[in-house]
Design a protein around this motif. Sequence first.
Motif, mmCIF file in Angstrom:
data_model
loop_
_atom_site.group_PDB
_atom_site.id
_atom_site.type_symbol
_atom_site.label_atom_id
_atom_site.label_comp_id
_atom_site.label_asym_id
_atom_site.label_seq_id
_atom_site.Cartn_x
_atom_site.Cartn_y
_atom_site.Cartn_z
ATOM 1 N N SER A 75 56.981 18.169 39.121
ATOM 2 C CA SER A 75 57.184 19.472 39.753
ATOM 3 C C SER A 75 58.648 19.628 40.120
ATOM 4 C CB SER A 75 56.312 19.612 41.010
ATOM 5 O OG SER A 75 56.724 18.697 42.006
ATOM 6 N N GLY A 81 47.447 25.641 37.584
ATOM 7 C CA GLY A 81 47.783 24.583 36.633
ATOM 8 C C GLY A 81 46.558 24.034 35.932
ATOM 9 N N ASN A 86 46.144 23.098 42.992
ATOM 10 C CA ASN A 86 46.851 23.839 41.943
ATOM 11 C C ASN A 86 45.877 24.289 40.859
ATOM 12 O OD1 ASN A 86 48.725 24.920 40.222
ATOM 13 N ND2 ASN A 86 49.571 22.962 39.564
ATOM 14 N N ASP A 111 48.574 33.648 36.929
ATOM 15 C CA ASP A 111 48.228 32.456 37.701
ATOM 16 C C ASP A 111 46.848 32.593 38.332
ATOM 17 O OD1 ASP A 111 49.242 34.518 39.256
ATOM 18 O OD2 ASP A 111 50.234 33.200 40.699
ATOM 19 N N THR A 137 52.392 19.671 33.377
ATOM 20 C CA THR A 137 51.486 18.562 33.085
ATOM 21 C C THR A 137 51.440 18.347 31.583
ATOM 22 O OG1 THR A 137 50.111 19.142 34.993
ATOM 23 C CG2 THR A 137 49.165 17.633 33.383
ATOM 24 N N THR A 184 49.922 19.165 42.493
ATOM 25 C CA THR A 184 50.022 19.048 41.039
ATOM 26 C C THR A 184 48.656 19.042 40.370
ATOM 27 O OG1 THR A 184 50.140 16.635 41.273
ATOM 28 C CG2 THR A 184 52.223 17.834 41.134
ATOM 29 N N ASP A 222 52.484 25.612 35.501
ATOM 30 C CA ASP A 222 52.217 26.575 36.571
ATOM 31 C C ASP A 222 53.577 27.090 37.003
ATOM 32 O OD1 ASP A 222 51.540 28.032 38.806
ATOM 33 O OD2 ASP A 222 51.139 26.288 40.062
#
Length: 619
Positions: free
Chosen positions: A225, A571, A568, A348, A211, A110, A202
């Motif tokens: 998540s 993210g 991540n 991403d 988040t 995360t 994400d």
Amino acid sequence: MTTAEDEVTQPVRVNLVFNDRAVRVPYGVTLFDAASWNGIAIDSTCGGHGTCKKCRVRIEQDPPAPSSLDVRAYTAQEIKDGWRLACRTAATRDTQVEVPPLTTRPKAATVGVGRQVILRPAVQKRYLELAEPSLADQASDLERVLAQLDDLEPRAELSVLKTLGRTLREADYKVTAVVVDDVLIAVEPGDTTARRFGIAFDLGTTTVVATLLDLSTGTPAGVESALNSQQPFGADVITRISATMMDPGNLDKLQNLARETLAELAQAVCAQGGVEPHEVYEVAVAGNATMTHLVLGIDPEPLGMAPFIMATRLYPEVLAADLGLGGVVHPRARAVVFPAFGAYVGGDITAGLLASGMDRDARVRLFIDIGTNCEIVLGNREWLLATAAPAGPAFEGAAIRCGMRAADGAIEVVTMTPDEATLKVIGDAEPQGLCGSGLVDAVTGLVRVGLLDSSGRFVPEEQAAVLAPGLAHRLTQVGKERVFVLHWRGAPEDSIYLSQRDVRELQFAKAAIATGWQILLEQAGLEAADVKQVLLAGSFGSYLSPASAIRIGLVPKVPVMRVVSAGNVAGEGAKMALLSLRERAGGLALLEEVRYVELSDRADFNDRFVEQLPFPPGG
């Protein structure tokens, strides 16, 4: 042979009960399709095509005859107990179907490697104390507000004007203006300047992470998540694109499933952070090109066939409502959708490069996002090269006989000596299967102790007894295939094991990735030793042992301290876009700085791939 009489008496529809949910479906459809049509999640990584053997269901009362795939997927006792593959079992009569619970909260990274940013979000709030209108001052309500926002110079939308007059008068002209970029999206009664939030997503093929950020301080207020709800349509982007090609109606289904996942996570992080939905004014989404196309309802078919063309690299203005979030965040909230470099190096990766600062570092660094599709970027602040390699689903636990996602019960770490094998299981639970990081560790350990030769074959029993006397008894057979048992549960076929075919699947994946970064090194005129840092991105990269990755040739042979689990980073990049307009602009600038190298049209790719299949020599 079916007679005319049979056709007359054959039912048109069948009543099924999935756990406690009753549904009515056309006669003859598979249980997998019946469940998918009714929003019932059955685990699958192949989209119901009979290759992953993970869509387990149980029909306790008078189960149908097993298919040839059922016989290969289950033990004799499981067949007797009524376990069948949902994708190979037709609905031909009323029956009760037991569906095992689906892991909706897989172990996922995360957080990730990021950079400090100067806090300057697009969401701005201004508390205004306005003069009331009079016969001598007949400025319009909007003019009155905009006059005190001369440093922002926003434009107002009709939706704001609909309630502006009432809001001003009920609040005695003491209000807070909410501006996102150059748009006045709300005028709120009183002083609400201390409350402004955004959500960074994400949007992964397997896992989605959300988040919640306090945009006043830059700190996270909640993180959650979940498994991407599209998973019944397959584990990878190709199977999901194929689903839309076979049935155009699946595009709407996949879009709705993605939107549902985002909405559920948005609600979860708001509840976790004690934030009201209307206090979330902006969201950011970082996802690969296929996931982004699907959530926006854009036909992904051109992504799935040569020459692999996206509808667009840069997206027009998008609202959170366009992502299915209209009811769970502010109704006029804006959305930042990360642009993509190409069909298989998506937003991403743009977000990940932004977070990792690849374009700011003088060192040569290698960025590898390991997944079903592996994205690879090599370079420094002077130049950046990117490519994508088809790694396949082995790292997600798919195509692995005892494979599973990284959830409770998954073997995630395997440590071997010639005398013993030690396992670490997620959740400290009884082992249920093998996830990607455990697969890499297991193969690495077997190569290191000598039970797998460089070609990936298990060595003969006599040789195993000499090389690893404490492990040799674990080498056995399941059917005609040689296997290595990791965790005994009675007979070998009932145990958790690594098969010869599993080793091959990992070899194919690592060969594709290694071919990708080797070609990028050659394009840059560099050797592996020139790489000063390797960043392993994504959830899988977070839990992969750097030493194991080096040993099997998944990453270049560099000192182990140079290999960093970046976590991540997609993210993190999405968060940065919410916190800083400058960083958001930096993400857009990356599109012009990265040169994409296509592997599929290289005549030498197959030969190079075959060269990378063996495991590197050495202890």
